[in-house]
Design a protein around this motif. Structure first.
Motif, PDB file in Angstrom:
ATOM      1  N   TYR A  48       0.838  -1.211   0.062  1.00 47.39           N
ATOM      2  CA  TYR A  48      -0.012   0.076   0.067  1.00 47.39           C
ATOM      3  C   TYR A  48       1.046   1.457   0.128  1.00 47.39           C
ATOM      4  N   GLN A  49       2.032   1.227  -0.251  1.00 49.44           N
ATOM      5  CA  GLN A  49       3.092   2.268  -0.325  1.00 49.44           C
ATOM      6  C   GLN A  49       2.598   3.441  -1.015  1.00 49.44           C
ATOM      7  N   ASP A  50       1.678   3.394  -2.212  1.00 49.38           N
ATOM      8  CA  ASP A  50       1.403   4.625  -2.897  1.00 49.38           C
ATOM      9  C   ASP A  50       0.068   5.381  -2.344  1.00 49.38           C
ATOM     10  N   ARG A  51      -0.641   4.663  -1.307  1.00 48.41           N
ATOM     11  CA  ARG A  51      -1.668   5.287  -0.337  1.00 48.41           C
ATOM     12  C   ARG A  51      -1.402   5.464   1.027  1.00 48.41           C
ATOM     13  N   LEU A  52       0.090   5.262   1.724  1.00 52.16           N
ATOM     14  CA  LEU A  52       0.020   5.424   3.010  1.00 52.16           C
ATOM     15  C   LEU A  52       0.558   6.825   3.296  1.00 52.16           C
ATOM     16  N   TYR A  53      -0.436   7.408   4.143  1.00 45.13           N
ATOM     17  CA  TYR A  53      -0.245   8.767   4.508  1.00 45.13           C
ATOM     18  C   TYR A  53      -0.297   9.081   5.837  1.00 45.13           C
ATOM     19  N   ALA A  54      -0.573   7.953   6.766  1.00 47.08           N
ATOM     20  CA  ALA A  54      -0.644   8.084   8.273  1.00 47.08           C
ATOM     21  C   ALA A  54       0.164   7.004   8.777  1.00 47.08           C
ATOM     22  N   VAL A  55       0.757   7.101   9.931  1.00 44.33           N
ATOM     23  CA  VAL A  55       1.345   6.103  10.843  1.00 44.33           C
ATOM     24  C   VAL A  55       1.019   6.162  12.270  1.00 44.33           C
ATOM     25  N   HIS A  56       0.846   5.068  13.071  1.00 45.69           N
ATOM     26  CA  HIS A  56       0.793   5.183  14.237  1.00 45.69           C
ATOM     27  C   HIS A  56       2.222   4.265  14.627  1.00 45.69           C
ATOM     28  N   ILE A  57       3.153   4.943  15.492  1.00 46.65           N
ATOM     29  CA  ILE A  57       4.322   4.181  15.856  1.00 46.65           C
ATOM     30  C   ILE A  57       4.392   3.878  17.010  1.00 46.65           C
ATOM     31  N   HIS A  58       4.457   2.570  17.240  1.00 41.69           N
ATOM     32  CA  HIS A  58       4.718   1.983  18.626  1.00 41.69           C
ATOM     33  C   HIS A  58       5.037   0.411  18.678  1.00 41.69           C
ATOM     34  N   ASP A  59       5.453  -0.174  19.783  1.00 42.90           N
ATOM     35  CA  ASP A  59       6.093  -1.211  19.770  1.00 42.90           C
ATOM     36  C   ASP A  59       5.635  -2.367  20.732  1.00 42.90           C
ATOM     37  N   ASN A  60       5.692  -3.898  20.180  1.00 44.88           N
ATOM     38  CA  ASN A  60       5.363  -4.752  21.119  1.00 44.88           C
ATOM     39  C   ASN A  60       5.910  -6.315  20.899  1.00 44.88           C
ATOM     40  N   SER A  61       5.757  -7.163  21.441  1.00 46.33           N
ATOM     41  CA  SER A  61       6.257  -8.287  21.273  1.00 46.33           C
ATOM     42  C   SER A  61       5.731  -9.315  20.404  1.00 46.33           C
ATOM     43  N   GLY A  62       4.662  -8.753  19.725  1.00 41.29           N
ATOM     44  CA  GLY A  62       3.827  -9.538  18.846  1.00 41.29           C
ATOM     45  C   GLY A  62       2.434 -10.242  19.504  1.00 41.29           C
ATOM     46  N   SER A  63       2.457 -10.217  20.888  1.00 39.61           N
ATOM     47  CA  SER A  63       1.465 -10.741  21.506  1.00 39.61           C
ATOM     48  C   SER A  63       0.242 -10.165  22.014  1.00 39.61           C
ATOM     49  N   ALA A  64       0.535  -8.597  22.370  1.00 41.81           N
ATOM     50  CA  ALA A  64      -0.515  -7.741  22.721  1.00 41.81           C
ATOM     51  C   ALA A  64      -0.100  -6.413  22.220  1.00 41.81           C
ATOM     52  N   ASP A  65      -1.362  -5.684  22.232  1.00 46.00           N
ATOM     53  CA  ASP A  65      -1.083  -4.443  21.926  1.00 46.00           C
ATOM     54  C   ASP A  65      -0.914  -3.330  23.048  1.00 46.00           C
ATOM     55  N   PHE A  66       0.546  -3.352  23.365  1.00 45.29           N
ATOM     56  CA  PHE A  66       1.032  -2.713  24.595  1.00 45.29           C
ATOM     57  C   PHE A  66       1.284  -1.311  24.549  1.00 45.29           C
ATOM     58  N   HIS A  67       1.490  -0.798  22.970  1.00 44.51           N
ATOM     59  CA  HIS A  67       1.811   0.760  22.532  1.00 44.51           C
ATOM     60  C   HIS A  67       3.230   0.880  23.282  1.00 44.51           C
ATOM     61  N   GLN A  68       4.039   0.273  23.259  1.00 42.60           N
ATOM     62  CA  GLN A  68       5.294   0.625  23.843  1.00 42.60           C
ATOM     63  C   GLN A  68       6.015   1.512  23.098  1.00 42.60           C
ATOM     64  N   VAL A  69       7.145   2.121  23.607  1.00 39.42           N
ATOM     65  CA  VAL A  69       8.161   3.033  23.206  1.00 39.42           C
ATOM     66  C   VAL A  69       9.145   2.180  22.320  1.00 39.42           C
ATOM     67  N   PRO A  70       9.100   2.702  20.892  1.00 39.49           N
ATOM     68  CA  PRO A  70      10.119   1.918  19.888  1.00 39.49           C
ATOM     69  C   PRO A  70      11.408   1.563  20.752  1.00 39.49           C
ATOM     70  N   GLY A  71      11.718   0.084  20.392  1.00 36.51           N
ATOM     71  CA  GLY A  71      12.907  -0.274  21.063  1.00 36.51           C
ATOM     72  C   GLY A  71      12.564  -1.234  22.151  1.00 36.51           C
ATOM     73  N   GLU A  72      11.338  -1.293  23.062  1.00 39.20           N
ATOM     74  CA  GLU A  72      10.780  -1.991  24.153  1.00 39.20           C
ATOM     75  C   GLU A  72      10.481  -3.251  23.542  1.00 39.20           C
ATOM     76  N   GLY A  73      10.109  -3.483  22.135  1.00 44.12           N
ATOM     77  CA  GLY A  73       9.547  -4.723  21.747  1.00 44.12           C
ATOM     78  C   GLY A  73      10.429  -5.225  20.742  1.00 44.12           C
ATOM     79  N   ASN A  74       9.887  -6.222  19.963  1.00 39.58           N
ATOM     80  CA  ASN A  74      10.682  -6.983  19.091  1.00 39.58           C
ATOM     81  C   ASN A  74      10.717  -6.445  17.366  1.00 39.58           C
ATOM     82  N   ILE A  75      10.011  -5.266  17.181  1.00 35.79           N
ATOM     83  CA  ILE A  75       9.869  -4.817  15.859  1.00 35.79           C
ATOM     84  C   ILE A  75      11.487  -4.253  15.495  1.00 35.79           C
ATOM     85  N   ILE A  76      11.657  -4.689  14.254  1.00 32.00           N
ATOM     86  CA  ILE A  76      13.143  -4.448  13.628  1.00 32.00           C
ATOM     87  C   ILE A  76      12.757  -3.101  12.869  1.00 32.00           C
ATOM     88  N   TRP A  77      13.237  -1.884  13.442  1.00 32.02           N
ATOM     89  CA  TRP A  77      12.826  -0.656  12.946  1.00 32.02           C
ATOM     90  C   TRP A  77      13.502  -0.387  11.855  1.00 32.02           C
TER      91      TRP A  77
END
Length: 316
Positions: free
Chosen positions: A218-247
């Motif tokens: 969807y790269q041609d239509r991506l206009y907004a982002v919600h940036i946050h992190d987690n371990s993949g198991s729950a929607d914790f809304h952690q600070v980037p770097g506190e989960g396992n997302i490879i930023w």
């Protein structure tokens, strides 16, 4: 003086009915160095903003030197989003005409707020009642016909106001329905009206490292982002770097989209010291912005940062 532009969702510390608390949160956001806000108060439910409240928000922004990147609109009254189990107020997907139109009116209210704040996008959830559709497949097209009716009514209003609706990817809807809704809407409606909001935490829960495939899709239509992190198991809304997302991978993919800075952090504060939390969030956002800019430069020039562009051959 720093030229970094960075946004944060306003509800990181919760919702507040007292205007003193709301004003204090905006002040703290500005003091932490953030230049933009993503208005997220009343992101769910059927609250309608008065024009006077809109003016008050605008005055707060001017007072603290803040700008609006976007705001989070509401899908309508709180309800069971997985199935149709009755008819709820202010639901833009409802088959009851009064309810559907009330839901459209609610979204228009957020478009008006965005216009007052100077935001160009509103983020919206579309919950497909997949339990009902699984049991009764014939209900799927009827559901979308109601969605289309609402968006058909919203399109001229949004375009006239210069505000785009960005549909957010969710984690509590099966992938098949999630991709289908995005494909349908992005194909049916023009980019000045409908776009995509990438929520990295939700994407990590559903797709993991394949999140980058969704970004490219969807790269041609991506206009907004919600940036946050987690371990993949729950929607914790952690600070980037506190989960396992490879930023680095995410920023590399994001740099090839239509997205324009600033990045928007959508976090939950679990620290009693709000100022300390905001400092940590700002530093994480600063690092991600650096990654994004570096990848953007590589994408547009084809040259690694620090390398020199080849000299042009002179023709005598």
């Amino acid at each position: 003086m720093s030229t970094l532009q960075l946004a944060i969702a306003t509800d990181f510390a919760g919702e507040f009915p007292q205007i003193e608390k709301i004003g204090e949160i905006l002040y703290k956001i500005a003091q932490a160095g953030f230049t933009h806000i993503h208005w997220c108060f009343e992101w769910d439910g059927d609250y309608m903003y008065s024009s006077y409240e809109m003016q008050q928000i605008r005055e707060w922004m001017d007072q603290y030197g803040l700008r609006a990147k976007a705001l989070h609109a509401s899908k309508g009254s709180r309800r069971n989003t997985n199935m149709i189990d009755g008819h709820y107020r202010k639901d833009y997907t409802s088959e009851v005409e009064y309810n559907r139109k009330a839901g459209v009116e609610l979204i228009k209210n957020r478009v008006d707020l965005a216009g007052c704040m100077g935001a160009k996008e509103i983020v919206l959830h579309l919950y497909v009642p997949h339990f009902t559709i699984w049991e009764k497949p014939e209900t799927e097209e009827h559901f979308y016909q109601q969605v289309y009716r609402s968006f058909d009514e919203l399109q001229p209003y949004c375009i006239q106001k210069g505000v785009r609706i960005c549909i957010e990817n969710l984690f509590d809807v099966p992938e098949r329905y999630e991709l289908d809704q995005l494909d349908r809407l992005l194909e049916k409606y023009p980019p000045q009206f409908i776009g995509f909001c990438l929520d990295t935490g939700h994407a990590n829960m559903v797709w993991g490292r394949k999140m980058t495939d969704i970004i490219h899709r969807y790269q041609d239509r991506l206009y907004a982002v919600h940036i946050h992190d987690n371990s993949g198991s729950a929607d914790f809304h952690q600070v980037p770097g506190e989960g396992n997302i490879i930023w680095q991978e995410v920023m590399s993919a994001l740099a090839r989209t239509e997205y324009e800075l600033p990045l928007t952090l959508e976090l939950t504060c679990n620290d009693e010291n709000v100022d300390k939390f905001l400092k940590k969030a700002y530093e994480a956002g600063e690092e991600l912005t650096g990654m994004y800019r570096e990848e953007r430069e590589k994408h547009h020039t084809g040259v690694l940062p620090g390398e020199r562009l080849p000299e042009l051959i002179k023709i005598e």
